[in-house]
Design an enzyme around this catalytic site. Structure first.
Site, mmCIF file in Angstrom:
data_model
loop_
_atom_site.group_PDB
_atom_site.id
_atom_site.type_symbol
_atom_site.label_atom_id
_atom_site.label_comp_id
_atom_site.label_asym_id
_atom_site.label_seq_id
_atom_site.Cartn_x
_atom_site.Cartn_y
_atom_site.Cartn_z
ATOM 1 N N TYR A 319 -33.407 -3.257 21.130
ATOM 2 C CA TYR A 319 -34.632 -2.498 21.387
ATOM 3 C C TYR A 319 -35.832 -3.234 20.789
ATOM 4 C CZ TYR A 319 -34.958 -0.877 16.512
ATOM 5 O OH TYR A 319 -35.099 -0.823 15.153
ATOM 6 N N CYS A 320 -37.037 -2.820 21.225
ATOM 7 C CA CYS A 320 -38.269 -3.377 20.659
ATOM 8 C C CYS A 320 -39.283 -2.244 20.532
ATOM 9 C CB CYS A 320 -38.791 -4.540 21.506
ATOM 10 S SG CYS A 320 -39.272 -4.086 23.195
ATOM 11 N N ARG A 321 -40.539 -2.498 20.888
ATOM 12 C CA ARG A 321 -41.560 -1.453 20.817
ATOM 13 C C ARG A 321 -41.708 -0.726 22.144
ATOM 14 N NH1 ARG A 321 -46.552 -1.025 22.493
ATOM 15 N NH2 ARG A 321 -46.518 -3.180 23.187
ATOM 16 N N GLY A 323 -40.141 -2.123 25.321
ATOM 17 C CA GLY A 323 -39.107 -2.466 26.288
ATOM 18 C C GLY A 323 -39.265 -3.839 26.900
#
Length: 357
Positions: A319-321, A323
């Site tokens: 995951y990230c901030r 996508g």
């Protein structure tokens, strides 16, 4: 030293300060104002809805996937770009028109941060005209992993934009009398492979906006309407080509699994020896992350397997901030041979605060 001499010595710096202050106030207020007919766009009731925001104006058109953040030219009233961006938004890309401090983009180069943090689109593009384009290019150079492309209008970069997954479009007029053409040519050395340059025959510098004649510019031999229509078409074509190339790369690349936030939550609660991978920057990670996650920034995931991920059969939840970086990282891991990579977007859409720390 007597009082008269002291007053004399103090008067010089005070007068110099007042002169510079007055010159600065005059400079920032000596701007190119939008034509009166621009206000009509705020009252239009077509396929584009225009909303005033803290950062400027938001043009919400029929598209849902791609968005453009636009930086205006120096000393140009930001609403002058409404006619152009309205055309772009009508064609399928929503637009964020940024109001810069004192109408100078270098005072608000990082304005894109707020937009990227508060909205979710699958594809993000940064754009700008003249100095606004230069500042957009500078911002993009430091955020290649968060953006999909850059659109320069009568502008050029001074820093590298090279990336396998980044596109750049440069549009300018053949009659531009303001832009330094030599610097436009030298700026090509900073461009990625996916770079396209379009010269609008008969176009000039000022007609990307609706603010009249600009000092030093040459006369255009095409109408403002025609120049902006060609520009809007070029922008949409660039976005479509960028999307098609991404789809082609995804089809030929090794696969990873896209899952929902709920599925990721269920897997995390099962705690079956999986790895939760946060691919944001370490600064973002320190500000808050999913419990138990490790941090390997996307830009550090290259062609060599990360030492933290020794087991290629282990389930890896990425995951990230928003996508964007997580998709890139998941694909790179899949290409390296990791067999159970699952990507679930970003913390902007994560509805489980009890699993954060």
């Amino acid at each position: 030293m007597n009082r008269k001499k002291i007053a004399k010595w103090l008067a010089v710096p005070i007068l110099a300060f007042l002169f510079l202050l007055a010159a600065g106030i005059w400079y920032v207020n000596d701007i190119y104002y939008s034509h009166a007919d621009v206000q009509e766009y705020l009252r239009k009731t077509g396929s584009v809805t225009i909303t005033e925001t803290q950062n400027g104006l938001y043009l919400d058109g029929p598209g849902n996937d791609a968005a453009i953040i636009f930086y205006p030219g120096a000393k140009v009233e930001y609403t002058a770009y409404l006619p152009l961006l309205y055309k772009v938004s009508e064609r399928g890309a929503d637009c964020f028109l940024i109001k810069m401090p004192c109408n100078l983009a270098f005072l608000g180069k990082n304005k894109a941060d707020d937009i990227l943090a508060s909205h979710t689109y699958s594809r993000w593009y940064l754009s700008g005209h003249s100095l606004g384009g230069a500042m957009a290019a500078s911002y993009a150079s430091a955020h290649l992993n968060e953006l999909d492309g850059l659109i320069l209008l009568a502008a050029y970069p001074t820093e590298s934009l090279e990336s396998e997954i980044f596109s750049v479009l440069s549009v300018y007029g053949s009659e531009d009398g303001v832009m330094n053409m030599d610097k436009l040519d030298s700026g090509c050395s900073f461009m990625p492979d996916a770079y396209r340059e379009i010269c609008i025959e008969g176009g000039n510098h000022a007609q990307f906006g609706d603010y009249g004649t600009q000092k030093g510019d040459h006369s255009a031999s095409v109408s403002q309407e025609e120049q902006q229509t060609q520009t809007a078409d070029a922008v949409i074509n660039m976005i479509m080509e960028s999307e098609q190339e991404s789809e082609r790369m995804e089809e030929t690349a090794l696969e990873y699994e896209k899952i929902t936030a709920q599925r990721a939550k269920d897997l995390i609660l099962q705690n079956d020896g999986l790895c939760i991978l946060d691919v944001r920057t370490r600064e973002e990670y320190q500000e808050g992350h999913i419990k138990g996650a490790i941090c390997i920034p996307n830009e550090e995931i290259l062609e060599v397997e990360p030492k933290e991920l020794a087991d290629k059969q282990q389930v890896i939840l990425v995951y990230c901030r928003s996508g964007n970086r997580s998709r890139q990282a998941a694909q790179k891991l899949a290409d390296m041979g990791y067999e159970r990579v699952m990507e679930f977007g970003g913390l902007l859409d994560w509805p489980y605060p009890n699993l954060l720390e």
